[in-house]
Design a protein around this motif. Structure first.
Motif, PDB file in Angstrom:
ATOM      1  N   ARG A 150      23.280  26.831   7.642  1.00  0.00           N
ATOM      2  CA  ARG A 150      22.230  26.922   6.622  1.00  0.00           C
ATOM      3  C   ARG A 150      21.221  27.971   7.066  1.00  0.00           C
ATOM      4  N   ALA A 151      20.942  28.914   6.186  1.00  0.00           N
ATOM      5  CA  ALA A 151      19.949  29.946   6.495  1.00  0.00           C
ATOM      6  C   ALA A 151      18.543  29.337   6.484  1.00  0.00           C
ATOM      7  N   PRO A 152      17.555  30.004   7.087  1.00  0.00           N
ATOM      8  CA  PRO A 152      16.175  29.514   7.026  1.00  0.00           C
ATOM      9  C   PRO A 152      15.723  29.342   5.579  1.00  0.00           C
ATOM     10  N   ALA A 153      14.821  28.421   5.352  1.00  0.00           N
ATOM     11  CA  ALA A 153      14.357  28.112   3.999  1.00  0.00           C
ATOM     12  C   ALA A 153      13.857  29.366   3.291  1.00  0.00           C
ATOM     13  N   ASN A 154      14.291  29.512   2.044  1.00  0.00           N
ATOM     14  CA  ASN A 154      13.852  30.601   1.166  1.00  0.00           C
ATOM     15  C   ASN A 154      14.197  31.992   1.705  1.00  0.00           C
ATOM     16  N   ASP A 155      15.207  32.065   2.592  1.00  0.00           N
ATOM     17  CA  ASP A 155      15.603  33.350   3.161  1.00  0.00           C
ATOM     18  C   ASP A 155      16.997  33.705   2.667  1.00  0.00           C
ATOM     19  N   HIS A 156      17.292  34.994   2.616  1.00  0.00           N
ATOM     20  CA  HIS A 156      18.606  35.445   2.192  1.00  0.00           C
ATOM     21  C   HIS A 156      18.907  36.791   2.853  1.00  0.00           C
ATOM     22  N   GLY A 157      20.196  37.192   2.818  1.00  0.00           N
ATOM     23  CA  GLY A 157      20.623  38.419   3.474  1.00  0.00           C
ATOM     24  C   GLY A 157      21.873  38.160   4.304  1.00  0.00           C
ATOM     25  N   GLU A 158      22.144  39.030   5.276  1.00  0.00           N
ATOM     26  CA  GLU A 158      23.329  38.902   6.111  1.00  0.00           C
ATOM     27  C   GLU A 158      22.987  38.288   7.472  1.00  0.00           C
ATOM     28  N   TYR A 159      23.839  37.370   7.909  1.00  0.00           N
ATOM     29  CA  TYR A 159      23.680  36.701   9.197  1.00  0.00           C
ATOM     30  C   TYR A 159      24.991  36.816   9.958  1.00  0.00           C
ATOM     31  N   THR A 160      24.912  36.832  11.281  1.00  0.00           N
ATOM     32  CA  THR A 160      26.106  36.902  12.133  1.00  0.00           C
ATOM     33  C   THR A 160      26.232  35.624  12.940  1.00  0.00           C
ATOM     34  N   LEU A 161      27.359  34.958  12.794  1.00  0.00           N
ATOM     35  CA  LEU A 161      27.657  33.759  13.561  1.00  0.00           C
ATOM     36  C   LEU A 161      28.626  34.145  14.681  1.00  0.00           C
ATOM     37  N   THR A 187      30.475  37.294   9.670  1.00  0.00           N
ATOM     38  CA  THR A 187      29.324  37.741   8.880  1.00  0.00           C
ATOM     39  C   THR A 187      29.167  36.806   7.691  1.00  0.00           C
ATOM     40  N   VAL A 188      27.994  36.226   7.558  1.00  0.00           N
ATOM     41  CA  VAL A 188      27.696  35.312   6.449  1.00  0.00           C
ATOM     42  C   VAL A 188      26.645  35.971   5.559  1.00  0.00           C
ATOM     43  N   THR A 189      26.986  36.164   4.296  1.00  0.00           N
ATOM     44  CA  THR A 189      26.040  36.734   3.333  1.00  0.00           C
ATOM     45  C   THR A 189      25.424  35.607   2.515  1.00  0.00           C
ATOM     46  N   VAL A 190      24.120  35.467   2.610  1.00  0.00           N
ATOM     47  CA  VAL A 190      23.394  34.431   1.870  1.00  0.00           C
ATOM     48  C   VAL A 190      22.774  35.069   0.630  1.00  0.00           C
ATOM     49  N   ASN A 191      23.209  34.608  -0.535  1.00  0.00           N
ATOM     50  CA  ASN A 191      22.706  35.145  -1.795  1.00  0.00           C
ATOM     51  C   ASN A 191      21.376  34.492  -2.163  1.00  0.00           C
ATOM     52  N   ALA A 192      20.510  35.264  -2.751  1.00  0.00           N
ATOM     53  CA  ALA A 192      19.180  34.774  -3.124  1.00  0.00           C
ATOM     54  C   ALA A 192      19.243  33.930  -4.389  1.00  0.00           C
ATOM     55  N   LEU A 193      18.350  32.971  -4.477  1.00  0.00           N
ATOM     56  CA  LEU A 193      18.145  32.174  -5.678  1.00  0.00           C
ATOM     57  C   LEU A 193      16.795  32.542  -6.276  1.00  0.00           C
ATOM     58  N   ASP A 194      16.677  32.350  -7.578  1.00  0.00           N
ATOM     59  CA  ASP A 194      15.390  32.564  -8.234  1.00  0.00           C
ATOM     60  C   ASP A 194      14.561  31.296  -8.041  1.00  0.00           C
ATOM     61  N   ASP A 195      13.743  31.267  -6.994  1.00  0.00           N
ATOM     62  CA  ASP A 195      12.966  30.066  -6.684  1.00  0.00           C
ATOM     63  C   ASP A 195      11.948  29.779  -7.784  1.00  0.00           C
ATOM     64  N   PRO A 196      11.671  28.506  -8.029  1.00  0.00           N
ATOM     65  CA  PRO A 196      10.724  28.168  -9.105  1.00  0.00           C
ATOM     66  C   PRO A 196       9.299  28.555  -8.736  1.00  0.00           C
ATOM     67  N   TYR A 197       8.486  28.674  -9.772  1.00  0.00           N
ATOM     68  CA  TYR A 197       7.072  28.942  -9.552  1.00  0.00           C
ATOM     69  C   TYR A 197       6.419  27.746  -8.866  1.00  0.00           C
ATOM     70  N   THR A 198       5.379  28.002  -8.110  1.00  0.00           N
ATOM     71  CA  THR A 198       4.560  26.943  -7.526  1.00  0.00           C
ATOM     72  C   THR A 198       3.125  27.137  -7.983  1.00  0.00           C
TER      73      THR A 198
END
Length: 267
Positions: free
Chosen positions: A31-42, A65-76
């Motif tokens: 699991r990538a860090p909260a609210n983060d996206h991009g490429e990670y290497t395991l 290589t793990v690519t984490v796709n971004a989500l459209d996070d809700p407004y706060t």
């Protein structure tokens, strides 16, 4: 485990037989860090510890290589817990902000999406300018920048003579289908101010010489004093010539005597 414990680790080092290691790796998750996206290497490194045969230990490694796709996070929503306002006065409400994580990070995933904000109060009105007549409910819509600009100029005015606490309810809704995204409340503490008392007098009167004239129609009122707020008021009656008398003096205290040219009493 000589490093980590196998749960939510950024790195772990462990030993075991091949069967148990294989079973553990087969159930691994990332699991990538909260609210983060991009490429990670395991990275995976294995060492046989030189347990079988002659020679030194032998190791191997691999990487994924793990690519984490971004989500459209809700407004706060950011809103203060409470705001103090003066009774009968329009007060600028500050600290109301709608946040978008992607915008905060300098990235906008969908610039076409707008946001809707609905504000409601129970004992007053909301307006966008000091001189504008307000309503108990206000609806704002537009881009994030437009909505926040509008939120920065919201005025509240409590009901006349209302003293106590009002609640500003804020709803952030999806512009397309009006679905509720998030909500919050701010307590509005109305600070009482001293309102002026009023005097009502009748029209001009005519009297007969040497005969007392009964005068009716004089009354005083104070919007700050009612059945729930008990307080005294002071009245001064005076005439240029003659005397003034009160037929009813129960619960009144006098600074100047009844039946004189100037009567001063409190009650």
């Amino acid at each position: 485990f000589s490093s980590g414990d196998g749960v939510d680790d950024t790195a772990m080092v462990f030993q075991g037989n091949i069967t148990d290691i294989t079973a553990a790796l087969a159930s691994m998750s990332f699991r990538a860090p909260a609210n983060d996206h991009g490429e990670y290497t395991l990275s995976v490194d294995v060492d046989d510890l030189g347990n079988v045969g002659q020679g030194d230990t032998i190791s191997d490694d691999g990487a994924i290589t793990v690519t984490v796709n971004a989500l459209d996070d809700p407004y706060t929503l950011t809103n203060p817990d409470s705001i103090t306002v003066d009774e009968g006065t329009k007060t600028l409400l500050t600290g109301l902000i709608v946040n978008d994580l992607e915008v905060d990070e300098g990235e906008v995933l969908n610039t076409a999406v707008s946001v809707k904000v609905v504000l409601t109060v129970s004992h007053g009105t909301l307006s966008s300018t000091e001189g504008e007549a307000g309503n108990a409910t206000m609806s704002l819509s537009g881009s994030l920048a437009e909505v926040n600009a509008s939120l920065a100029s919201i005025y509240y005015e409590g009901e006349e003579l209302y003293q106590g606490t009002d609640i500003l309810a804020v709803e952030v809704r999806d512009f397309s289908d009006n679905a509720l995204i998030t909500e919050g409340e701010t307590s509005l503490a109305l600070s009482a101010i001293n309102d002026a008392p009023t005097v009502t007098v009748p029209v001009a009167q005519e009297a007969t010489e040497d005969i007392a004239l009964g005068i009716t129609g004089i009354s005083v009122a104070d919007p700050d004093i009612n059945e729930s707020i008990l307080a005294n008021a002071k009245v001064t009656l005076s005439v240029d010539h003659g005397t003034i008398s009160l037929a009813q003096t129960t619960n009144l205290s006098f600074d100047a005597d009844n039946g004189t040219a100037e009567v001063i009493f409190t009650g």
